[in-house]
Design an enzyme around this catalytic site. Sequence first.
Site, mmCIF file in Angstrom:
data_model
loop_
_atom_site.group_PDB
_atom_site.id
_atom_site.type_symbol
_atom_site.label_atom_id
_atom_site.label_comp_id
_atom_site.label_asym_id
_atom_site.label_seq_id
_atom_site.Cartn_x
_atom_site.Cartn_y
_atom_site.Cartn_z
ATOM 1 N N ASP A 1 0.861 -1.172 0.000
ATOM 2 C CA ASP A 1 0.000 0.000 0.000
ATOM 3 C C ASP A 1 0.910 1.238 0.000
ATOM 4 O OD1 ASP A 1 -2.093 1.762 0.040
ATOM 5 O OD2 ASP A 1 -3.244 0.673 1.537
HETATM 6 C C1 BGC Z 1 -4.988 3.268 -0.052
HETATM 7 C C2 BGC Z 1 -5.117 2.244 -1.165
HETATM 8 C C3 BGC Z 1 -4.978 2.921 -2.499
HETATM 9 C C4 BGC Z 1 -3.672 3.659 -2.546
HETATM 10 C C5 BGC Z 1 -3.428 4.350 -3.869
HETATM 11 C C6 BGC Z 1 -3.769 4.138 -0.213
HETATM 12 O O1 BGC Z 1 -3.761 5.197 0.680
HETATM 13 O O2 BGC Z 1 -4.935 2.611 1.178
HETATM 14 O O3 BGC Z 1 -6.333 1.584 -1.054
HETATM 15 O O4 BGC Z 1 -5.064 1.956 -3.515
HETATM 16 O O5 BGC Z 1 -3.659 4.639 -1.531
HETATM 17 O O6 BGC Z 1 -4.311 5.382 -4.054
#
Ligand code: BGC
Length: 741
Positions: free
Chosen positions: A289
């Site tokens: 993530d």
């Molecule tokens: C989120 C993810 C997301 C990623 C990219 C993160 O903060 O937890 O779910 O895919 O950002 O936007």
Amino acid sequence: MDTSEKTIENLLSQMTLKEKIGQLNQAGSTMTCTLPGFEADIDGWVTQMLEGRLSQEEFGRRIAMCEENLREDEIASGSLGNFVNLYDDEKVAAVQKIACEESRMHIPLFIGVDVMRGYRTVFPTPLALSCSWDLQAVRESTAVAKREAYVSGVNWTFGPMLDIARDARWGRIVESPGEDPYLASEIGKVQVETFQEEEADGCRLMATAKHFLAYGAASGGQDYNTVEISRHTLYDVYLPPFQAAIDAGAGAVMSAFHDLEGTPCTMSRWLLTDLLRKQMGFDGFVVSDAEAVKQCVVHGTAADERDAAKKCLLAGGDMDMSSLDYVRYLEELVESGEVSEKDIDRAAGRVLKKKLEFGLFDRGYQYDPEKIQKTVLCSEHRRISLEVGKKSAVLLKNNGVLPIGKEAKKILIIGELADDKDAHMGPWSFTGVKEAQVTILQGMKDCAPEETEIIYARGFGVNDDRSGFEEALSLAREADFVIAVAGETAFMSGEAASRADLHLVGAQEEFLEKLSETGVPAAVVLINGRPLAIGSLQENDGIGAILEAWHLGTEMGHAVAQILYGDYNPSGRLSVTFANEGGQEPMYYNHPNTGKPGGSFKFTSKYQDVPIRPLYPFGYGLSYTGFEYSDLEVENPVLKKDQTLKVKVVVKNIGERSGEETVQLYIRDITASLVRPVKELKRFAKIRLEAGEMGRVEFSLPCSEMGFHDSDGTFVVEPGKFMVYVGGSSEQTLDAEYELV
Ligand code: BGC
């Protein structure tokens, strides 16, 4: 394209170590302010905007003064192989062109975006969509999202989000497919299949099952928080949607932010290698993530970012999203011998394999603004958004005021949210087009009969401002019908949007109480991301109806208006439990039985100050007609483990309009070696019945699906007595007994 080991080895053999590491690196653009003496504080601005201290317009103005660095040099040098969250089609094309034409190896970029609920055409939030219990609606909305994103140059989506969410305090419940592992698995499977299925012109997106694992079990519902969970619950509840996504071929899995059993998921070898690859059979690549690699230092499980890069890669984390730690440190880690080049090859090989498999090399660089223009937000996509929107709303209460009769000639709409486009779009709709958004106010104007007057009064917002109360209440007294739109703004749910209190914020309840005293027929439409504690509205006879409309996306206004007018008979059913109070969370229907189940006797499991039963149970939802269940029949009440349970039930539409019912089948294992849930959803079926019509629904459930995981993770199906329940919600069922021998 050939994706054999040999092709990948061949590709890797031509790449430098730097280029291979580049394939493990994903980053987004950065911003710098161009005005002298004015410092860009993007994080600060985002926070201010999300907290309502900076308007979106002002935010946009400031961003426009910034210069975006698209990392062209990094792409050209091969040190950046993947881009994250780039929404501008022209910029997407520009970076892809550099990768395909200017980088030495001409390897295309994965352009990953959160295509969570459509792209330019916005669909209901995932939580709302799961309330449709309609897999065809899931398929159609996902297909539109895929097409719009694909023509815009995107080739990878960070979805579906498959975190089971049992706690409404957690802001990301809005992104989840609800609290039930079976429903979530069915939805996840369809989404992965649809995103990844290749269409005639090559249109497809690689899907990501996220966030691995049990992110939804964040302690106290507080985002990013530590997760304490037993292995068997992990396996029985949180893992099945991921298994379904993997079985459907998901190309990527995203590791979660939090720590599980003391190890951040992003550096857990047990999770990312032993469980995910060896037990679950995943063969794609793992992306962290955002910035989760460097967060291992903050967790206190890596000495520094170099150490974090090493630990995450060796655990099985193939790609680093946004930390830039892999690109900074992996080369020297290989040189020092702490990481072998083989480890890099393994991870880069996985990424390259997916780039080949998902047609990135075949497609290369393409940019066709005319095609984008013709595709996105086209009338067919909007039509599908409207249909799916109608299916996702849930009628929670109706004492007969809905549908609105044609005799209502003067309809008053109250509430700031009724005309708030952002709230209608809701969280995770960054790619959406605000100008295209239809609000409830607009939708009511469009759908009302010609002779009906639609008037609007702000009345109340999601704050303590009471200055509009008087005017709205006096207009209400003169109206034939009032629609009050209450709930949450777009940013009150979603990431980093947990809340301890589930009541309507500000003076909303107070206004609705006053409104109910006017005696004018009134319906409340809720725009919100999470189940709210709305017992006061349920109990108040002056509030004739409550429609849970969530954030339905682009066509929300029309969807809501068509439901309120009865042009569409509401069919949504809750995929999450509504607790009476936040203090009851996590509250979910499939809880294990205690030795002292809640009851009237004092010494039973319950809170003293709230009802034992939820405000609205899982599976619940009203229709403008009614359904009656009878003749539940178990064809084979004694069966062996390799047999299939056959169940039949009769459902009758006992009202005066045609309608759609969601017939739900639950089981309970009543003699097991571990404490089992009081009910577990195992099947469901949608049935449309005309007024007075009777239908028969049949279910088959193989006994192999009646088991559970014991504490060491072994799946067991145990002989013994079971109950089967069939009905229109988790609490309204017929039941019968059967036995597994
Ligand atoms: C989120 C993810 C997301 C990623 C990219 C993160 O903060 O937890 O779910 O895919 O950002 O936007």
